[in-house]
Design a protein around this motif. Structure first.
Motif, short mmCIF file in Angstrom:
data_model
loop_
_atom_site.label_atom_id
_atom_site.label_comp_id
_atom_site.label_asym_id
_atom_site.label_seq_id
_atom_site.Cartn_x
_atom_site.Cartn_y
_atom_site.Cartn_z
N ASN A 190 0.84 -1.19 0.00
CA ASN A 190 0.00 0.00 0.00
C ASN A 190 0.88 1.25 0.00
O ASN A 190 1.89 1.29 0.69
CB ASN A 190 -0.90 0.00 1.24
N VAL A 191 0.52 2.24 -0.79
CA VAL A 191 1.23 3.51 -0.81
C VAL A 191 0.19 4.62 -0.78
O VAL A 191 -0.80 4.57 -1.50
CB VAL A 191 2.12 3.68 -2.05
N LYS A 192 0.41 5.63 0.04
CA LYS A 192 -0.48 6.79 0.09
C LYS A 192 0.33 8.05 -0.06
O LYS A 192 1.37 8.20 0.59
CB LYS A 192 -1.25 6.82 1.41
N SER A 193 -0.13 8.94 -0.91
CA SER A 193 0.53 10.24 -1.08
C SER A 193 -0.07 11.26 -0.13
O SER A 193 -1.28 11.45 -0.10
CB SER A 193 0.37 10.72 -2.52
N LEU A 194 0.78 11.88 0.70
CA LEU A 194 0.35 13.00 1.53
C LEU A 194 0.58 14.26 0.72
O LEU A 194 1.63 14.90 0.81
CB LEU A 194 1.14 13.03 2.84
N MET A 195 -0.41 14.62 -0.11
CA MET A 195 -0.21 15.67 -1.10
C MET A 195 0.27 16.98 -0.51
O MET A 195 1.24 17.57 -0.97
CB MET A 195 -1.51 15.93 -1.87
N VAL A 196 -0.41 17.43 0.54
CA VAL A 196 -0.08 18.75 1.09
C VAL A 196 1.28 18.75 1.77
O VAL A 196 1.86 19.80 2.02
CB VAL A 196 -1.16 19.23 2.07
N ALA A 197 1.81 17.56 2.08
CA ALA A 197 3.10 17.49 2.75
C ALA A 197 4.22 17.04 1.82
O ALA A 197 5.36 16.89 2.25
CB ALA A 197 3.01 16.53 3.94
N ASN A 198 3.91 16.81 0.55
CA ASN A 198 4.92 16.32 -0.40
C ASN A 198 5.64 15.09 0.16
O ASN A 198 6.87 15.00 0.12
CB ASN A 198 5.94 17.42 -0.73
N ALA A 199 4.87 14.19 0.72
CA ALA A 199 5.43 12.99 1.35
C ALA A 199 4.62 11.78 0.95
O ALA A 199 3.51 11.89 0.41
CB ALA A 199 5.43 13.14 2.88
N ASP A 200 5.19 10.61 1.19
CA ASP A 200 4.51 9.35 0.90
C ASP A 200 4.52 8.46 2.13
O ASP A 200 5.47 8.49 2.93
CB ASP A 200 5.21 8.61 -0.25
N VAL A 201 3.46 7.68 2.27
CA VAL A 201 3.39 6.66 3.31
C VAL A 201 3.30 5.31 2.60
O VAL A 201 2.55 5.16 1.64
CB VAL A 201 2.16 6.84 4.21
N ALA A 202 4.08 4.33 3.07
CA ALA A 202 4.08 3.03 2.42
C ALA A 202 4.12 1.91 3.45
O ALA A 202 4.67 2.08 4.55
CB ALA A 202 5.28 2.90 1.47
N GLU A 203 3.52 0.79 3.08
CA GLU A 203 3.59 -0.42 3.89
C GLU A 203 4.57 -1.39 3.23
O GLU A 203 4.30 -1.92 2.15
CB GLU A 203 2.23 -1.08 3.99
N PHE A 204 5.69 -1.61 3.84
CA PHE A 204 6.68 -2.58 3.37
C PHE A 204 6.51 -3.90 4.12
O PHE A 204 6.27 -3.89 5.33
CB PHE A 204 8.10 -2.07 3.62
N THR A 205 6.69 -5.01 3.43
CA THR A 205 6.70 -6.31 4.09
C THR A 205 8.14 -6.81 4.16
O THR A 205 8.81 -6.94 3.14
CB THR A 205 5.83 -7.32 3.34
N ALA A 206 8.60 -7.09 5.38
CA ALA A 206 9.97 -7.58 5.58
C ALA A 206 10.07 -9.06 5.23
O ALA A 206 9.22 -9.86 5.63
CB ALA A 206 10.40 -7.36 7.03
N THR A 207 11.09 -9.41 4.46
CA THR A 207 11.33 -10.81 4.11
C THR A 207 12.51 -11.33 4.93
O THR A 207 13.16 -10.60 5.67
CB THR A 207 11.65 -10.95 2.62
N LYS A 208 12.78 -12.61 4.78
CA LYS A 208 13.87 -13.25 5.53
C LYS A 208 15.21 -12.57 5.27
O LYS A 208 16.04 -12.43 6.16
CB LYS A 208 13.94 -14.73 5.15
N ASP A 209 15.43 -12.14 4.04
CA ASP A 209 16.72 -11.56 3.66
C ASP A 209 16.75 -10.03 3.73
O ASP A 209 17.76 -9.42 3.37
CB ASP A 209 17.09 -12.00 2.24
N SER A 210 15.66 -9.41 4.17
CA SER A 210 15.61 -7.94 4.22
C SER A 210 16.65 -7.39 5.20
O SER A 210 16.79 -7.89 6.33
CB SER A 210 14.22 -7.47 4.66
N LYS A 211 17.35 -6.36 4.76
CA LYS A 211 18.35 -5.70 5.61
C LYS A 211 17.72 -5.17 6.89
O LYS A 211 18.37 -5.11 7.94
CB LYS A 211 19.00 -4.57 4.81
N ILE A 212 16.44 -4.79 6.81
CA ILE A 212 15.75 -4.19 7.95
C ILE A 212 15.66 -5.15 9.15
O ILE A 212 15.50 -4.72 10.29
CB ILE A 212 14.33 -3.73 7.52
N THR A 213 15.77 -6.47 8.89
CA THR A 213 15.61 -7.46 9.97
C THR A 213 16.94 -7.80 10.66
O THR A 213 16.94 -8.58 11.61
CB THR A 213 15.00 -8.76 9.42
#
Length: 449
Positions: free
Chosen positions: A370-393
Motif C-alpha cells: 500500500n502507498v499513500k501520497s500525503l499531497m499537502v506534505a509532499n510525502a509518501d506513506v508506504a507499507e513494506f513487508t519484511a522478508t527473511k533476507d531484508s536488511k531491515i531485519t
C-alpha cells in the motif's frame, strides 16, 4: 524501469511527470498530439501518437520489454483492451483505470488476471474512501489505517493552532501517555520535516502522528480539538461520480444533501443511491440563498466536488464563513494545492495523486502492499513487508542508519499493530509503515528488497 502510459489526460500526465523525475524510461501514448507536445517538451520521455490497441505499434515501442503498462484513457473498454494486449505481448505488469465497480470483486479480478491485467482501480472510488475517512473524524485533516492490522494503528494528520497543548516543546519532552503516538512528519509552510527529538511544533503546523488508534482521544485533546463535534449533517456540492461514491459510503447515521445543477444527473443520482439518509437537490451550489435555504449553517461538513478547483476552494471558504467546521475540496488541478493549503481550506483531495499512489508501488523492488501520497506534505506513506533476507531485519532500528528523509512509524505483526522505536527489531513477515519525503521511498525500499 520501462513504463508505458496509455492516455495523456490528467492522471496519465501526472504519472508521466512523477516517473520521469525518477529517470525511468517513460513512453506516453495518445491519439491526440496536442496532449503530448508539452509533455515531451518539458520532460525526459518519449511521446508516441498512436492507438494503444495497435498491435503493430505496441510491438514497435517494445511492449515485450515493458516493466509496467498503465491504461488511463477516459475509455474503460480501451484501458482494458490495451492492458490485455500489452500483457499478452509480454508486459511484466499492467494496470487499468476502470469505471465498473463489479470489476473490482474477486471473481472478475481473477478472470482479468488470466487475461493479462495485473490490477484495476477507480480513481473516484479511492477518492471517496479518503473523503469519508476524513469526515468521520472532523478534527483531523487526514486519517489513514494500514492494511491487514487489527485496526489499532493509524496515521493522523492534524492542523494545530494556538489551542494545541504540545507547542514550543521539544518532541522528546512531550506528554505521551503509554507511548500512545509518534510524531512522524511536520509540514511547516512549504517545507516537510522528518522530525527528531529536538524538533518543536509551532502554531499552524500540519502534524502527522502515527498512533495507537485507541488513544485517539488523547491525541485529539493535546492538539486542542476537543470542541470539534461529530459529523451528523453533510452537504455535498456537485453530483459527479466521486459524490455518488461518497454518499454511498458515508455512515447511515449521517444526513447527506447533494446539490447538483444538472436535472438529468439528479434523476440518475436518485436511481443510483437508494439510501434513505441521502437527499438530492436540484440547484446551483454557488447560490448563497440556496445554501442558506438548505441550512448550510447547520451542516457539520461541507464537501465541494465540482469539476472546477477554483469553485471548490471558494465554496469551502464560503462554508467556513457560515460556520462549518469541516470542509473538503476536490482539486483536479494539482497546482492549486499549495494555495488551498495556505488558505486553510481543510482536507484536499486530488484523484491524480491518489491514483499515482496506488500505481507507484508497482515500480519499487520491495514488497509494498500500500502507498499513500500525503499531497499537502509532499510525502509518501508506504507499507513494506519484511522478508527473511531484508536488511531491515538484521539490526535494531537505531543501528540501521536509515535515510534521513524517511522514518518508520509502526508495524503490523501477526495481525497486531504496534508503534516502532529505536529498540524495535523488525522480523520476517512484519508489515512496516514508513513515512518518506524527497524520494525517500525509493531509498528506503532497499532495506526491504
Amino acid at each position: 524501469m520501462k513504463i508505458i502510459i496509455a492516455g495523456a489526460g490528467r492522471v496519465g500526465t501526472h504519472l508521466a511527470k512523477l516517473f520521469a523525475r525518477e529517470n525511468h524510461n517513460i513512453i506516453v501514448l495518445d491519439e491526440n498530439p496536442d496532449k503530448l507536445d508539452a509533455l515531451q517538451l518539458n520532460y525526459d520521455l518519449m511521446a508516441k501518437v498512436m492507438s494503444p490497441t495497435s498491435i503493430v505499434g505496441l510491438k514497435e515501442i517494445g511492449v515485450n520489454h515493458c516493466d509496467l503498462f498503465i491504461g488511463v484513457t477516459p475509455d474503460e473498454n480501451l484501458n482494458i483492451n490495451c492492458c490485455m494486449m500489452a500483457g499478452k505481448l509480454g508486459a511484466r505488469r499492467t494496470v487499468a483505470r476502470v469505471d465498473s465497480v463489479e470489476y473490482l470483486s474477486k471473481q472478475p479480478q481473477e478472470f482479468f488476471k488470466e487475461m493479462g491485467i495485473s490490477g484495476m482501480f477507480i480513481p473516484e472510488m479511492v477518492a471517496a474512501k479518503e473523503i469519508v475517512s476524513s469526515v468521520e473524524r472532523s478534527w483531523a485533516r487526514m486519517w489513514w489505517e494500514p492494511d491487514g492490522g487489527d485496526g489499532n494503528l493509524a496515521l493522523i494528520g492534524v492542523k494545530v493552532r494556538e489551542s494545541c497543548k504540545i507547542l514550543h516543546t521539544p518532541l522528546k519532552d512531550l506528554p505521551n501517555q503509554n507511548n500512545a503516538y509518534h510524531v512522524v512528519a511536520i509540514k511547516r509552510g512549504s517545507e516537510t520535516i522528518i522530525p527528531h527529538g529536538d524538533d518543536i511544533i509551532y502554531p499552524y503546523d500540519l502534524v502527522f502522528f502515527m498512533a495507537d488508534k485507541r488513544n485517539q482521544d488523547f491525541i485529539r485533546s493535546i492538539c486542542g480539538k476537543d470542541d470539534y463535534t461529530n459529523v451528523e449533517d453533510v452537504m455535498i456540492m456537485g453530483g459527479g461520480t466521486t459524490a455518488a461514491f461518497t454518499a454511498q459510503m458515508l455512515p447511515s447515521h449521517m444526513n447527506v444533501k447533494i446539490i447538483e445543477q444538472d436535472l438529468n444527473r439528479c434523476h440518475e443520482l436518485n436511481k443510483r443511491i437508494s439510501k434513505s439518509n441521502v437527499m438530492v437537490i436540484h440547484g446551483d451550489g454557488r447560490d448563497l440563498s440556496l445554501l442558506q435555504e438548505e441550512n448550510v449553517d447547520d451542516a457539520d461538513a461541507f464537501i465541494a466536488l465540482t469539476p472546477n478547483s477554483e469553485v471548490n476552494i471558494i465554496s469551502c471558504l464560503t462554508a467556513k464563513k457560515f460556520g462549518v467546521n469541516k470542509t473538503v475540496a476536490m482539486l483536479d488541478n494539482i497546482n492549486f494545492i499549495p494555495t488551498a493549503e495556505s488558505l486553510d481550506i481543510g482536507t484536499l483531495i486530488n484523484k491524480q495523486a491518489i491514483s499515482a499512489s496506488n500505481i507507484y508501488r508497482m515500480i519499487l523492488k520491495a514488497d509494498i502492499s500500500n502507498v499513500k501520497s500525503l499531497m499537502v506534505a509532499n510525502a509518501d506513506v508506504a507499507e513494506f513487508t519484511a522478508t527473511k533476507d531484508s536488511k531491515i531485519t538484521k539490526k535494531l532500528i537505531k543501528d540501521l542508519k536509515l535515510p534521513a528523509n524517511a522514518t518508520l512509524g509502526g508495524l503490523i505483526r501477526k495481525g497486531k499493530g504496534q508503534l516502532i522505536n529505536g529498540m524495535t527489531q523488525v522480523q520476517e513477515g512484519d508489515k512496516v509503515v514508513a513515512i518518506c519525503v524527497d524520494n525517500g521511498l525509493k531509498t528506503l525500499s532497499s532495506f526491504f528488497g
